[in-house]
Design an enzyme around this catalytic site. Structure first.
Site, PDB file in Angstrom:
ATOM      1  N   ARG A 636       8.580  38.032 -17.528  1.00 16.90           N
ATOM      2  CA  ARG A 636       8.763  39.457 -17.263  1.00 16.90           C
ATOM      3  C   ARG A 636       7.421  40.185 -17.274  1.00 16.90           C
ATOM      4  NH1 ARG A 636      12.256  43.686 -20.835  1.00 16.90           N
ATOM      5  NH2 ARG A 636      13.199  44.816 -19.111  1.00 16.90           N
ATOM      6  N   LYS A 641       0.633  47.338 -13.335  1.00 22.56           N
ATOM      7  CA  LYS A 641      -0.721  47.862 -13.157  1.00 22.56           C
ATOM      8  C   LYS A 641      -1.702  47.192 -14.110  1.00 22.56           C
ATOM      9  CE  LYS A 641      -3.071  52.319 -12.520  1.00 22.56           C
ATOM     10  NZ  LYS A 641      -2.866  53.787 -12.519  1.00 22.56           N
ATOM     11  N   THR A 642      -1.383  47.177 -15.399  1.00 23.89           N
ATOM     12  CA  THR A 642      -2.278  46.523 -16.354  1.00 23.89           C
ATOM     13  C   THR A 642      -2.239  45.010 -16.189  1.00 23.89           C
ATOM     14  OG1 THR A 642      -0.543  46.565 -18.059  1.00 23.89           O
ATOM     15  CG2 THR A 642      -2.114  48.397 -18.032  1.00 23.89           C
ATOM     16  N   GLY A 712      -3.405  37.190 -19.993  1.00 26.85           N
ATOM     17  CA  GLY A 712      -4.835  37.389 -20.165  1.00 26.85           C
ATOM     18  C   GLY A 712      -5.686  36.222 -19.704  1.00 26.85           C
ATOM     19  N   GLU A 713      -5.159  35.007 -19.777  1.00 23.60           N
ATOM     20  CA  GLU A 713      -5.962  33.820 -19.493  1.00 23.60           C
ATOM     21  C   GLU A 713      -5.722  33.229 -18.099  1.00 23.60           C
ATOM     22  OE1 GLU A 713      -7.562  33.072 -22.514  1.00 23.60           O
ATOM     23  OE2 GLU A 713      -6.266  34.254 -23.805  1.00 23.60           O
TER      24      GLU A 713
END
Length: 748
Positions: A636, A641-642, A712-713
Site C-alpha cells: 500500500r 508524492k513522498t 526508502g531503499e
C-alpha cells in the site's frame, strides 16, 4: 486496515516542508546555549601505528582555548568494550575515541580542541604537534582479499548466506551455457546535506540535553548513558530534523562521544561538528568484489548459481551486509552456492548505506543475467520471467505477496521495451550510441517493534508522539495522514512529535521499516483512542447511547451515527467532559505484538523492475543517462508524492553509484585523497534527465497491519545494474566495475 481513507493514499505535501524551506527547522549544529563552547577535532595523519608524543602547549596558549583533550588526559569512561556497542553494532570492538595511543586508521580523531569560538578551536588544532611510530598498513582490497575469511560471529539482524543447495560447481561445469565474471564496486561515502554534529547543552547537576545528528535518538541516548555511566533520566537526546542520513546516522559517531566528554569535563555546553573533509573519516559503503557464475540451458533456464562476495571491513569490527543472498532468492535453481567473506583493512568500519548490500550483490547478479541473455539470445525481460521465483527458496517459504511480474510488464510497456533492437551498438542517433538495459530489484519488507502515543485534547487537536526520526523520508506527513484518517480529522488538526528520546520507544530509522512500524503503531494507538472515545460517547443519555463501533463513523471532528447522521458528538465535547488532560492511548506494533500478521512461514519483500536508457558519444565516451523507468511493487502506498520522492532519490543515487561515486585511496599513505565534494563526484542536476516512477498495485495484509512495505531503499537497488546493462547494449563492452567512467568506456 485503516478506515475513512481521505488522506492515506493521497499525494499530500510534507507538513514539515515550510519549516525546512524557510529555515525554521533546527538541526544539530544550530541549537545553541548561553555558555556554548566549540570543539574541533585533530585527526591522525597516518593509517596505522602509535602516537609517540603529542604536544598541545602551543594550542593551549592560544587566546580563547579552554582545553585540549587527548588520550593522555581524557576523562575516564566505561572500561568494558560492550559498553560502547550500540543497537546496530556489528561483532567486534567498537571504536573508542582518544582511548589510547594506538592509530587504527587515517583520519582517526586523536585530539579535541575546545575553545570559546569555532575559529579559535580550528586555529589551535593546527598547532597540535604529533610524532608517530608508523607501522605497515593495508588499505588495498585487491591485496587484502587473499586473506579473506567467513565472519565467525554473525551480525544481529543480518541473514548469513543460506546452506548450499545441490552441487553448484558440478552443475555449472555440465551446463550448456556458462557465464562467469568478477564484478567490483568502489567504496562510497554517504555525504548527507547535513554533516555530522552534536550540540550538548549542559543543564546543570550532570543533566544533558543532546542535539545529535542521528537516525535513532534512543540509540544515541543508550550509547551516552552506557559509555559515561549516566542515568537515562539525566540524558535527553533531541533530533527533530535530520538533513539526510542514508545510514550514516544509524550508529553513534565520534563527535557525539567527544562533545559529551567535553561537556561533562568542563561542565558547560559544547558543540562539535565535522567538516566535509572529516566526514570521510567514518562510515562508508564497503568496497566489494563479487564473483558470479551462472549455468543454464540453451533456453536460459538456470541450473546453477554461484555467488561469492568479498567485502572490506575494519580491523576492529566485522561489518556485515546481505550481499549474496539475493541470488538465491530472486531466481530459482536446483544448485546454488552462496558465500560471503570479509577482508581486514586499516580503515574505519564501514556502515550501512542505503539498501546495504543489495545494490552490490544485484549489480553483479543482474549484470550476469544480462550476459546470460546475450549468450542465449533471450530477451532480458523474458529471461527473468523464465526464471521467476514463486517462493523464497533460501528459506523455503511462500511470499506474503509478489507483483514483480506486473513490474516487468508495466515498466517495459511505459519504457517502450518492445522497440529495442537486441544487437549491441545497433541503436544510435547522430554520433551517440543508444543503449537500453534493465534489471530487477528486491529489498526486505520488514517491521520492528515501535510504540506511539495518540492524545486528543478538548480543542479537537490530535497529538501523535513517537521517538522515531524523519531523515527526510516524509515520516511526519504519513503519520499525520494515518492519524487524521483514523479519527476523521483534517491533517491540519494533527501535530506530530518525533526525534526525542523521551517519546514512546522506536528503533533507528533505517531498513525501510519505519512506515510499516511507526505507521502501524500510530494506527494501533489511534484505534485504542477511538475505542476510548466511543465508550464515552455511547454512555447513557448521550445522542449515541449504546452505539457500537460498526454503528458509527468518525468524520469531520465528530462521531456520527451511520443510521442517523443527525445523531453525533464532537470529539472536543467528549474530551472536555473527560477532564483537562485530554484522552490518550499508547500502543505498540511489531513482531508478535498488536496487529502483527506476518507468520514465520512467509517471507516479505519489496520488488522493482528498472529500465534505463543511456546515450554515449561514440568518439569521446561521454555517457548520459537520458531515461529511467522504475516500476515498484511495495504494498500500500500511503502518500504517492513522498513515495515518488523516495524512489527518485534512490534512482539518483543509483546513477551516482553507476557513473560517479568512488573513494580514491592513496594506498602508500592509506588515506582517501578525494575527501571533499569538489573531488568526490556525485550526480548534479545536469546529470539527471527523465525519471518516471510507477507504483504497481499490490495488496499485502501479512507484512504489516496497514499493508505497507518500505520504499526508502528499493529505488537504488537495481538502478546501477540497469545502467551497466544499457552501456553494454550501446557499445558491446561489458564493464564489470563501478563507477563506469570515460576511460573504461574507451578502453572497453
Amino acid at each position: 486496515m485503516l478506515k475513512n481513507d481521505l488522506h492515506v493514499g493521497s499525494p499530500r505535501s510534507r507538513i514539515d516542508g515550510p519549516a525546512k524551506v524557510t529555515g525554521q527547522a533546527t538541526y544539530a549544529a544550530e541549537f545553541t546555549a548561553a555558555d556554548l563552547a566549540h570543539g574541533y577535532i585533530v585527526e591522525s595523519a597516518i593509517a596505522r601505528g602509535r602516537i609517540v608524543s603529542i604536544d598541545t602547549a602551543a594550542a593551549e596558549a592560544l587566546p580563547g582555548v579552554i582545553r585540549v583533550f587527548t588520550h593522555e588526559n581524557r576523562p575516564k569512561t566505561a572500561w568494558f568494550t560492550y559498553k560502547y556497542r550500540d543497537m546496530v553494532a556489528p561483532p567486534g570492538a567498537p571504536f573508542r575515541p582518544l582511548y589510547s595511543d594506538e592509530i587504527q586508521y587515517s583520519g582517526q580523531p586523536i585530539a579535541l580542541v575546545v575553545a570559546e569560538s569555532f575559529e579559535a578551536a580550528r586555529e589551535a588544532a593546527a598547532l597540535v604537534a604529533v610524532t608517530y611510530d608508523r607501522q605497515p598498513h593495508e588499505t588495498d582490497l585487491a591485496r587484502a582479499r587473499h586473506d579473506s575469511y567467513e565472519p565467525p560471529k554473525k551480525r544481529n539482524g543480518i541473514a548469513p548466506p543460506p546452506a548450499p543447495r545441490g552441487d553448484a560447481q558440478q552443475a555449472f561445469g555440465a551446463a550448456p551455457v556458462r557465464i562467469a565474471g568478477e564484478y567490483a564496486i568502489a567504496s562510497e561515502h554517504h555525504n548527507p546535506m547535513e554533516p555530522h554534529a552534536t550540540t550538548v547543552v549542559w543543564e546543570g547537576g550532570g543533566k544533558l540535553t543532546v542535539h545529535d545528528k542521528t537516525q535513532g535518538v534512543q540509540n544515541s541516548q543508550a550509547y551516552v548513558t552506557n559509555v559515561f555511566g549516566l542515568s537515562g533520566d539525566d540524558v535527553r537526546v533531541v533530533s527533530p530534523y535530520v538533513g539526510g542520513g542514508f545510514g550514516s546516522g544509524l550508529r553513534p559517531q565520534h563527535q557525539l562521544f567527544l562533545a559529551v566528554m567535553a561537556s561533562l569535563a568542563l561542565e558547560r555546553s559544547v558543540r562539535v561538528e565535522l567538516t566535509r573533509q572529516q566526514m570521510f573519516g567514518h562510515v562508508h559503503r564497503p568496497e566489494t568484489v563479487n564473483l558470479v557464475s551462472l549455468g543454464a540451458g540453451e533456453d536460459g533456464k538456470l541450473h546453477a548459481i554461484q555467488h561469492q562476495a568479498i567485502a572490506a571491513t575494519s580491523r576492529f569490527e566485522d561489518h556485515q551486509e546481505v550481499v549474496v543472498n539475493w541470488s538465491g532468492l530472486l531466481y530459482p535453481a536446483e544448485h546454488v552456492d552462496l558465500r560471503y567473506e570479509l577482508a581486514k583493512l586499516d580503515t574505519y568500519s564501514p556502515g550501512d548505506m542505503r539498501a546495504p548490500g543489495a545494490p552490490l550483490g544485484l549489480f553483479a547478479l543482474e549484470s550476469a543475467m544480462d550476459e546470460l541473455a546475450v549468450a542465449t539470445g533471450v530477451d532480458p525481460v523474458e529471461l527473468r520471467l523464465r526464471n521467476y521465483a514463486e517462493r523464497d527458496e533460501n528459506e523455503d517459504k511462500p511470499f506474503t505477496s509478489k507483483e514483480l511480474r506486473a513490474c516487468y510488464r508495466a515498466g517495459a510497456e511505459r519504457f517502450g521495451w518492445s522497440r529495442r533492437d537486441p544487437r549491441p551498438g545497433s541503436m544510435r542517433e547522430g554520433r551517440e550510441l543508444i543503449g537500453w538495459g534493465m534489471a530487477s530489484g528486491v529489498w526486505d519488507a520488514g517491521m520492528m517493534k515501535t510504540s506511539a502515543r495518540a492524545t486528543l485534547t478538548a480543542d479537537g487537536r490530535l497529538a501523535i508522539a513517537c521517538a522515531t526520526s524523519d531523515i527526510g523520508t516524509g515520516t511526519y506527513t504519513i503519520l499525520a495522514q494515518i492519524a487524521a484518517d483514523a479519527l476523521g480529522l483534517p491533517m491540519e488538526a494533527v501535530d506530530v512529535a518525533l526525534g526525542d528520546s523521551t517519546l514512546p520507544e522506536a528503533p533507528v530509522q533505517g531498513g525501510s521499516w519505519t512506515a510499516a512500524s511507526a505507521g502501524s503503531a500510530v494506527a494501533a494507538a489511534c484505534s485504542s483512542l477511538r475505542d476510548a472515545l466511543l465508550t464515552r460517547a455511547a454512555a447513557e443519555g448521550s445522542p449515541l447511547a449504546g452505539a457500537k463501533a460498526d454503528d458509527v463513523i468518525f468524520e469531520g471532528g465528530h462521531i456520527r451515527s451511520l443510521a442517523d447522521p443527525a445523531r453525533s458528538l464532537a470529539l472536543g465535547e467528549i474530551v472536555a467532559a473527560s477532564g483537562p488532560d485530554g484522552i490518550a492511548a499508547t500502543e505498540s506494533a511489531g513482531p508478535g505484538l498488536i496487529g502483527m500478521m506476518l507468520p514465520k512461514s512467509h517471507s516479505s519483500y519489496t520488488h522493482s523492475a528498472v529500465f534505463a536508457e543511456v546515450r554515449i558519444d561514440e568518439e569521446l565516451g561521454v555517457l548520459r543517462v537520458t531515461r529511467i523507468v522504475n516500476a515498484v511493487a511495495a504494498g500500500r502506498i500511503l502518500n504517492p508524492k513522498t513515495a515518488r520522492s523516495q524512489i527518485l532519490g534512490g534512482v539518483v543515487w543509483g546513477i551516482g553509484m553507476a557513473l560517479h561515486e568512488e573513494a580514491l585511496t592513496d594506498h602508500r599513505l592509506g588515506r582517501i585523497m578525494n575527501h571533499s565534494l569538489a573531488e568526490y563526484h556525485v550526480p548534479v542536476n545536469a546529470d539527471i534527465d527523465d525519471i518516471e516512477v510507477i507504483f504497481v498495485e499490490e495488496s499485502d495484509e501479512k507484512t504489516s497491519p496497514i499493508g505497507v512495505k518500505g520504499l526508502g531503499e528499493i529505488g537504488i537497488v537495481g538502478t546501477a545494474a540497469a545502467i551497466a546493462n544499457a552501456v553494454h547494449h550501446a557499445t558491446g563492452k561489458r564493464i564489470r566495475s563501478l563507477p563506469i567512467t570515460i576511460d573504461k568506456i574507451l578502453q572497453g
